[in-house]
Design an enzyme around this catalytic site. Structure first.
Site, PDB file in Angstrom:
ATOM      1  N   LYS A  30       0.823  -1.111   0.059  1.00 41.31           N
ATOM      2  CA  LYS A  30       0.119  -0.077   0.115  1.00 41.31           C
ATOM      3  C   LYS A  30       0.866   1.400  -0.025  1.00 41.31           C
ATOM      4  CE  LYS A  30      -3.815  -2.368   2.192  1.00 41.31           C
ATOM      5  NZ  LYS A  30      -5.008  -1.909   3.150  1.00 41.31           N
ATOM      6  N   TYR A  88     -12.321  -2.784  -4.227  1.00 41.43           N
ATOM      7  CA  TYR A  88     -12.845  -2.941  -2.891  1.00 41.43           C
ATOM      8  C   TYR A  88     -14.325  -2.968  -2.756  1.00 41.43           C
ATOM      9  CZ  TYR A  88      -8.235  -2.751  -0.508  1.00 41.43           C
ATOM     10  OH  TYR A  88      -6.999  -2.883   0.189  1.00 41.43           O
ATOM     11  N   ARG A  90      -1.135 -14.424   4.456  1.00 42.48           N
ATOM     12  CA  ARG A  90      -1.861 -14.053   5.595  1.00 42.48           C
ATOM     13  C   ARG A  90      -1.192 -13.826   6.933  1.00 42.48           C
ATOM     14  NH1 ARG A  90      -6.663 -11.821   4.379  1.00 42.48           N
ATOM     15  NH2 ARG A  90      -7.636 -11.984   6.537  1.00 42.48           N
ATOM     16  N   ARG A 132       2.726  -6.082   9.039  1.00 39.70           N
ATOM     17  CA  ARG A 132       2.054  -5.216   9.628  1.00 39.70           C
ATOM     18  C   ARG A 132       2.689  -4.516  11.159  1.00 39.70           C
ATOM     19  NH1 ARG A 132      -3.495  -7.746   7.449  1.00 39.70           N
ATOM     20  NH2 ARG A 132      -3.853  -6.261   5.499  1.00 39.70           N
ATOM     21  N   ASN A 163      -2.088   0.236   6.546  1.00 38.89           N
ATOM     22  CA  ASN A 163      -1.647  -1.158   7.361  1.00 38.89           C
ATOM     23  C   ASN A 163      -0.528  -1.967   6.283  1.00 38.89           C
ATOM     24  OD1 ASN A 163      -3.526  -1.936   5.510  1.00 38.89           O
ATOM     25  ND2 ASN A 163      -4.481  -3.361   6.906  1.00 38.89           N
ATOM     26  N   HIS A 175      -2.140  -5.502   1.560  1.00 42.72           N
ATOM     27  CA  HIS A 175      -3.245  -6.074   1.383  1.00 42.72           C
ATOM     28  C   HIS A 175      -3.071  -7.626   0.892  1.00 42.72           C
ATOM     29  CE1 HIS A 175      -7.375  -7.522   0.075  1.00 42.72           C
ATOM     30  NE2 HIS A 175      -6.701  -7.766  -0.865  1.00 42.72           N
ATOM     31  N   GLU A 232      -9.333 -11.213  -7.423  1.00 39.68           N
ATOM     32  CA  GLU A 232      -8.293 -10.060  -7.251  1.00 39.68           C
ATOM     33  C   GLU A 232      -7.345 -10.289  -8.168  1.00 39.68           C
ATOM     34  OE1 GLU A 232      -9.379  -9.165  -2.565  1.00 39.68           O
ATOM     35  OE2 GLU A 232      -7.317  -9.875  -3.259  1.00 39.68           O
TER      36      GLU A 232
HETATM   37  P1  CMP Z   1      -7.394  -4.745   3.111  1.00 26.73           P
HETATM   38  O1  CMP Z   1      -6.892  -6.218   3.643  1.00 26.73           O
HETATM   39  O2  CMP Z   1      -6.582  -3.977   2.290  1.00 26.73           O
HETATM   40  O3  CMP Z   1      -9.112  -4.913   3.091  1.00 26.73           O
HETATM   41  C1  CMP Z   1      -9.964  -3.658   3.372  1.00 26.73           C
HETATM   42  C2  CMP Z   1      -9.195  -2.582   4.451  1.00 26.73           C
HETATM   43  O4  CMP Z   1      -9.889  -1.813   5.025  1.00 26.73           O
HETATM   44  C3  CMP Z   1      -8.350  -3.345   5.277  1.00 26.73           C
HETATM   45  O5  CMP Z   1      -7.152  -3.868   4.659  1.00 26.73           O
HETATM   46  C4  CMP Z   1      -7.996  -2.114   6.103  1.00 26.73           C
HETATM   47  O6  CMP Z   1      -6.879  -1.287   5.781  1.00 26.73           O
HETATM   48  C5  CMP Z   1      -9.004  -1.130   6.105  1.00 26.73           C
HETATM   49  N1  CMP Z   1     -10.134  -1.044   7.171  1.00 26.73           N
HETATM   50  C6  CMP Z   1     -10.234  -0.004   7.752  1.00 26.73           C
HETATM   51  N2  CMP Z   1     -11.064   0.195   8.676  1.00 26.73           N
HETATM   52  C7  CMP Z   1     -11.284  -1.112   8.790  1.00 26.73           C
HETATM   53  C8  CMP Z   1     -11.989  -2.076   9.718  1.00 26.73           C
HETATM   54  N3  CMP Z   1     -12.774  -1.592  10.830  1.00 26.73           N
HETATM   55  N4  CMP Z   1     -12.274  -3.417   9.400  1.00 26.73           N
HETATM   56  C9  CMP Z   1     -11.603  -3.929   8.332  1.00 26.73           C
HETATM   57  N5  CMP Z   1     -10.773  -3.144   7.438  1.00 26.73           N
HETATM   58  C10 CMP Z   1     -10.577  -1.992   7.818  1.00 26.73           C
END
Ligand code: CMP
Length: 141
Positions: free
Chosen positions: A10, A50, A86, A103, A113, A116, A127
């Site tokens: 990211k 998303y 993961r 992370r 974070n 992804h 994806e």
């Molecule tokens: P990602 O795995 O990229 O998928 C969706 C993203 O939304 C997640 O990582 C986070 O960076 C972001 N995000 C922000 N707030 C939340 C939340 N409450 N729960 C899950 N994802 C969140």
């Protein structure tokens, strides 16, 4: 089974210049990068990726963050690639991520974070196809 998964480094991690350190973790864990590109997402491309989160309260912040700078997108291939990636990433919220995960080491908030990763083989298929054509994927075997 040998799987493929989609990984995105990211904008926060690209900005911290740690693409190589993160790639190194994938490779040391036995995952191979079989496709990669750097892209600047816009609202449409980030929103489409998303789409499943469209109704969530964090959606607008997520899209704003994901379009704030370039991202590095790659397909990782290897034994149990979805779960392995993961594990390497750690929990979505870096405050809850195990020590030594990407992370925990590189991220500072649930939005910023660092990475992804697809959460299932089904989302991985969607994806990967979102970003790469079959011809852009170079299986290592
Ligand atoms: P990602 O795995 O990229 O998928 C969706 C993203 O939304 C997640 O990582 C986070 O960076 C972001 N995000 C922000 N707030 C939340 C939340 N409450 N729960 C899950 N994802 C969140």
């Amino acid at each position: 089974a040998i799987e493929r998964t989609l990984s995105i480094i990211k904008p926060d991690a690209v900005g911290k210049n740690v693409i190589g350190e993160i790639y190194s973790r994938f490779e040391k864990a036995g995952l191979s990068i079989v496709a990669a590109k750097m892209v600047q997402l816009d609202n449409d491309s980030a929103g489409g990726f998303y789409a499943e989160h469209k109704e969530r309260g964090f959606f607008n912040d997520l899209i704003a963050f994901m379009t704030s700078g370039p991202v590095m997108v790659q397909v990782l291939e290897g034994e149990g690639a979805v779960a392995k990636n993961r594990e390497l990433m750690g929990a979505t919220n870096p405050a809850e991520a195990d020590a030594g995960t990407i992370r925990a080491d590189f991220a500072k908030s649930i939005d910023a974070n660092a990475v992804h990763g697809s959460d299932s083989t089904e989302s991985a298929a969607r994806e990967v196809a979102y970003f790469f054509s079959d011809a852009e994927i170079c299986p290592r075997g």
